[in-house]
Design a protein around this motif. Sequence first.
Motif, PDB file in Angstrom:
ATOM      1  N   ASN A 179       0.568  -0.848   0.245  1.00  0.00           N
ATOM      2  CA  ASN A 179       0.039  -0.065  -0.272  1.00  0.00           C
ATOM      3  C   ASN A 179       1.126   1.060  -0.365  1.00  0.00           C
ATOM      4  O   ASN A 179       0.688   2.132  -0.573  1.00  0.00           O
ATOM      5  N   PHE A 180       1.817   1.129   0.734  1.00  0.00           N
ATOM      6  CA  PHE A 180       3.073   2.258   0.834  1.00  0.00           C
ATOM      7  C   PHE A 180       3.696   2.578  -0.515  1.00  0.00           C
ATOM      8  O   PHE A 180       3.220   4.062  -0.618  1.00  0.00           O
ATOM      9  N   LEU A 181       3.538   1.889  -1.361  1.00  0.00           N
ATOM     10  CA  LEU A 181       4.437   1.586  -3.125  1.00  0.00           C
ATOM     11  C   LEU A 181       3.097   2.091  -3.781  1.00  0.00           C
ATOM     12  O   LEU A 181       3.920   3.103  -4.547  1.00  0.00           O
ATOM     13  N   ARG A 182       2.319   1.459  -3.439  1.00  0.00           N
ATOM     14  CA  ARG A 182       1.223   2.065  -4.536  1.00  0.00           C
ATOM     15  C   ARG A 182       0.878   3.244  -4.148  1.00  0.00           C
ATOM     16  O   ARG A 182       0.278   3.985  -5.166  1.00  0.00           O
ATOM     17  N   GLN A 183       0.903   4.471  -2.915  1.00  0.00           N
ATOM     18  CA  GLN A 183       0.785   5.210  -2.617  1.00  0.00           C
ATOM     19  C   GLN A 183       0.977   6.342  -3.068  1.00  0.00           C
ATOM     20  O   GLN A 183       1.084   7.145  -3.528  1.00  0.00           O
ATOM     21  N   ASN A 184       3.029   5.581  -2.379  1.00  0.00           N
ATOM     22  CA  ASN A 184       3.976   6.764  -2.559  1.00  0.00           C
ATOM     23  C   ASN A 184       4.815   5.830  -3.338  1.00  0.00           C
ATOM     24  O   ASN A 184       5.705   4.996  -2.680  1.00  0.00           O
ATOM     25  N   PRO A 185       5.152   5.777  -4.452  1.00  0.00           N
ATOM     26  CA  PRO A 185       6.089   4.601  -5.645  1.00  0.00           C
ATOM     27  C   PRO A 185       7.399   5.389  -4.968  1.00  0.00           C
ATOM     28  O   PRO A 185       8.419   4.167  -4.705  1.00  0.00           O
ATOM     29  N   ASN A 186       8.371   6.625  -4.126  1.00  0.00           N
ATOM     30  CA  ASN A 186       9.061   6.962  -4.000  1.00  0.00           C
ATOM     31  C   ASN A 186       8.953   6.794  -1.895  1.00  0.00           C
ATOM     32  O   ASN A 186      10.170   7.269  -1.144  1.00  0.00           O
ATOM     33  N   SER A 187       8.600   5.850  -1.416  1.00  0.00           N
ATOM     34  CA  SER A 187       7.910   5.794  -0.035  1.00  0.00           C
ATOM     35  C   SER A 187       9.132   5.405   0.780  1.00  0.00           C
ATOM     36  O   SER A 187      10.015   4.557   0.218  1.00  0.00           O
ATOM     37  N   THR A 188      10.120   6.655   1.182  1.00  0.00           N
ATOM     38  CA  THR A 188      11.489   6.508   2.214  1.00  0.00           C
ATOM     39  C   THR A 188      10.601   4.674   3.703  1.00  0.00           C
ATOM     40  O   THR A 188      11.421   4.424   3.722  1.00  0.00           O
ATOM     41  N   TYR A 189       9.747   5.703   4.014  1.00  0.00           N
ATOM     42  CA  TYR A 189       8.833   4.039   4.785  1.00  0.00           C
ATOM     43  C   TYR A 189       9.154   3.013   4.632  1.00  0.00           C
ATOM     44  O   TYR A 189       9.144   1.421   5.186  1.00  0.00           O
ATOM     45  N   ALA A 190       9.192   2.944   3.628  1.00  0.00           N
ATOM     46  CA  ALA A 190       8.435   1.725   2.302  1.00  0.00           C
ATOM     47  C   ALA A 190      10.631   1.140   2.615  1.00  0.00           C
ATOM     48  O   ALA A 190      10.692  -0.279   3.054  1.00  0.00           O
ATOM     49  N   GLN A 191      10.682   1.615   1.903  1.00  0.00           N
ATOM     50  CA  GLN A 191      12.639   1.268   1.777  1.00  0.00           C
ATOM     51  C   GLN A 191      12.914   0.873   3.139  1.00  0.00           C
ATOM     52  O   GLN A 191      13.781  -0.370   2.815  1.00  0.00           O
ATOM     53  N   ILE A 192      13.096   1.613   4.163  1.00  0.00           N
ATOM     54  CA  ILE A 192      13.552   1.155   5.484  1.00  0.00           C
ATOM     55  C   ILE A 192      12.596   0.057   6.168  1.00  0.00           C
ATOM     56  O   ILE A 192      13.524  -0.240   6.788  1.00  0.00           O
ATOM     57  N   SER A 193      11.613  -0.213   5.601  1.00  0.00           N
ATOM     58  CA  SER A 193      10.524  -1.189   6.070  1.00  0.00           C
ATOM     59  C   SER A 193      10.938  -2.646   5.165  1.00  0.00           C
ATOM     60  O   SER A 193      11.544  -3.555   6.349  1.00  0.00           O
ATOM     61  N   THR A 194      11.536  -2.237   4.244  1.00  0.00           N
ATOM     62  CA  THR A 194      12.343  -3.502   3.356  1.00  0.00           C
ATOM     63  C   THR A 194      13.124  -4.053   3.234  1.00  0.00           C
ATOM     64  O   THR A 194      13.798  -5.068   3.592  1.00  0.00           O
ATOM     65  N   TRP A 195      14.919  -2.485   4.150  1.00  0.00           N
ATOM     66  CA  TRP A 195      15.694  -2.874   4.875  1.00  0.00           C
ATOM     67  C   TRP A 195      15.642  -3.956   6.391  1.00  0.00           C
ATOM     68  O   TRP A 195      16.544  -5.032   6.231  1.00  0.00           O
ATOM     69  N   GLY A 196      14.574  -3.610   7.108  1.00  0.00           N
ATOM     70  CA  GLY A 196      14.315  -3.899   8.225  1.00  0.00           C
ATOM     71  C   GLY A 196      14.201  -5.170   7.631  1.00  0.00           C
ATOM     72  O   GLY A 196      14.429  -5.846   8.854  1.00  0.00           O
ATOM     73  N   MET A 197      13.150  -5.963   6.405  1.00  0.00           N
ATOM     74  CA  MET A 197      13.055  -7.275   6.207  1.00  0.00           C
ATOM     75  C   MET A 197      13.831  -7.767   6.195  1.00  0.00           C
ATOM     76  O   MET A 197      13.921  -8.948   6.584  1.00  0.00           O
ATOM     77  N   ILE A 198      15.372  -7.483   5.985  1.00  0.00           N
ATOM     78  CA  ILE A 198      16.638  -7.988   5.232  1.00  0.00           C
ATOM     79  C   ILE A 198      16.865  -8.391   6.960  1.00  0.00           C
ATOM     80  O   ILE A 198      17.945  -9.308   6.818  1.00  0.00           O
ATOM     81  N   LEU A 199      17.443  -6.860   7.482  1.00  0.00           N
ATOM     82  CA  LEU A 199      17.536  -6.838   9.053  1.00  0.00           C
ATOM     83  C   LEU A 199      17.355  -8.659  10.070  1.00  0.00           C
ATOM     84  O   LEU A 199      17.070  -9.214  10.874  1.00  0.00           O
ATOM     85  N   SER A 200      15.528  -8.040   9.784  1.00  0.00           N
ATOM     86  CA  SER A 200      14.789  -9.661  10.811  1.00  0.00           C
ATOM     87  C   SER A 200      15.378 -10.949   9.922  1.00  0.00           C
ATOM     88  O   SER A 200      14.758 -12.266  10.477  1.00  0.00           O
ATOM     89  N   ASN A 201      16.055 -11.498   9.039  1.00  0.00           N
ATOM     90  CA  ASN A 201      16.546 -12.870   8.719  1.00  0.00           C
ATOM     91  C   ASN A 201      17.940 -13.321   9.152  1.00  0.00           C
ATOM     92  O   ASN A 201      18.406 -12.054   9.487  1.00  0.00           O
TER      93      ASN A 201
END
Length: 261
Positions: free
Chosen positions: A202-224
Motif C-alpha cells: 500500500n505504501f508503494l501504491r500510494q507513494n512509489p518513492n516512499s522512504t518508509y517502504a524502503q526502510i521497512s524493506t531493509w528491516g525485512m533483511i535485518l529480520s532474517n
Amino acid sequence: MVVSRQAILAPCVVCLCALSVSWMQSPRLQALLKNRQNIPLATLEKEIQVEKLRLNLLKKTPAFGYDNLMANWAYLNFLQYFGDDDVRARTGYSLSPEYFEVIIERDPRFLGTYISLSTSISLYAGMPERSIALMEKGLKSLKPQVPEKSYYVWRYKGIDELLFLGNAKASQQSFTSAADWASKYTDEESKYVALTSLRTANFLRQNPNSTYAQISTWGMILSNPVDNATRKRAISAIEKLGGKVITTAEGLNQIIFPPKD
C-alpha cells in the motif's frame, strides 16, 4: 524382465551419482579451502573457471530421478563457496548465480535456498536481475501452500525489486502476492507477514518513492538470519534514509522511522 532390469539399474544410478559427487568435490578444490592467503590470484581464477564448467555440466546431466540430491549437493557447494571469505574478497561472488541455476532447475521447491539466493546474488554479486529471474522461474513451480510458507519467495523478490532495481511497481505487485499467499495461513508468523507485506504494498501504491517502504524493506533483511556484513549494510542504508536501528535488551532490532515519509 523389466523388473529385473530396473533392479539392476537402480543401484547403478546411485553409484553413478555418488561417483559424480566425488568427482565434483575435487582434491584441488578441497586444498584451496585450507590455505588461501598465499595462493596466486591467477590460480584462484582458474579454479573458478573449473568450478563453473562443473556447474554447467551439472545443469545438463540427467538426474535419473535424483534431482533433489543434485540440488542439495549444489547448495552445499554454494555454502562452501560463499563462506570462503578470504577468497571471495579477492575474486568476488560471480559464481553465486551459477549454483542457483542448478538448484532452481533441479528443485524449485527447495524453499530454504531462496534467502541465500537473494542475498548472495543481489547484495554480494551485484546481479539483482538474475536473482529476480531465478525467483520468477522458481515461483512457477510454487503454490501458496506448496511448499509451506512459500510466500517468503514473493517477499524476497519484492525486496530485490525495490532496493536493487528501484522498480516500485513490480515490488508492490510482489508484496501484494506475498500478502495474498500468507493470508491463507492462520499462524501468527504468517499473519504478521500478510499484514506487513500488505502495508508495504500500500505504501508503494500510494507513494512509489516512499522512504518508509524502503526502510521497512531493509528491516525485512535485518529480520532474517544474515551475516555481519549484510547486517551492517542494511543498518547503513536505513540510516541514510533517515531511520535509526536500536538493538533492544532482548537482542532484537527496533527501527525508528524519520518524522516524515
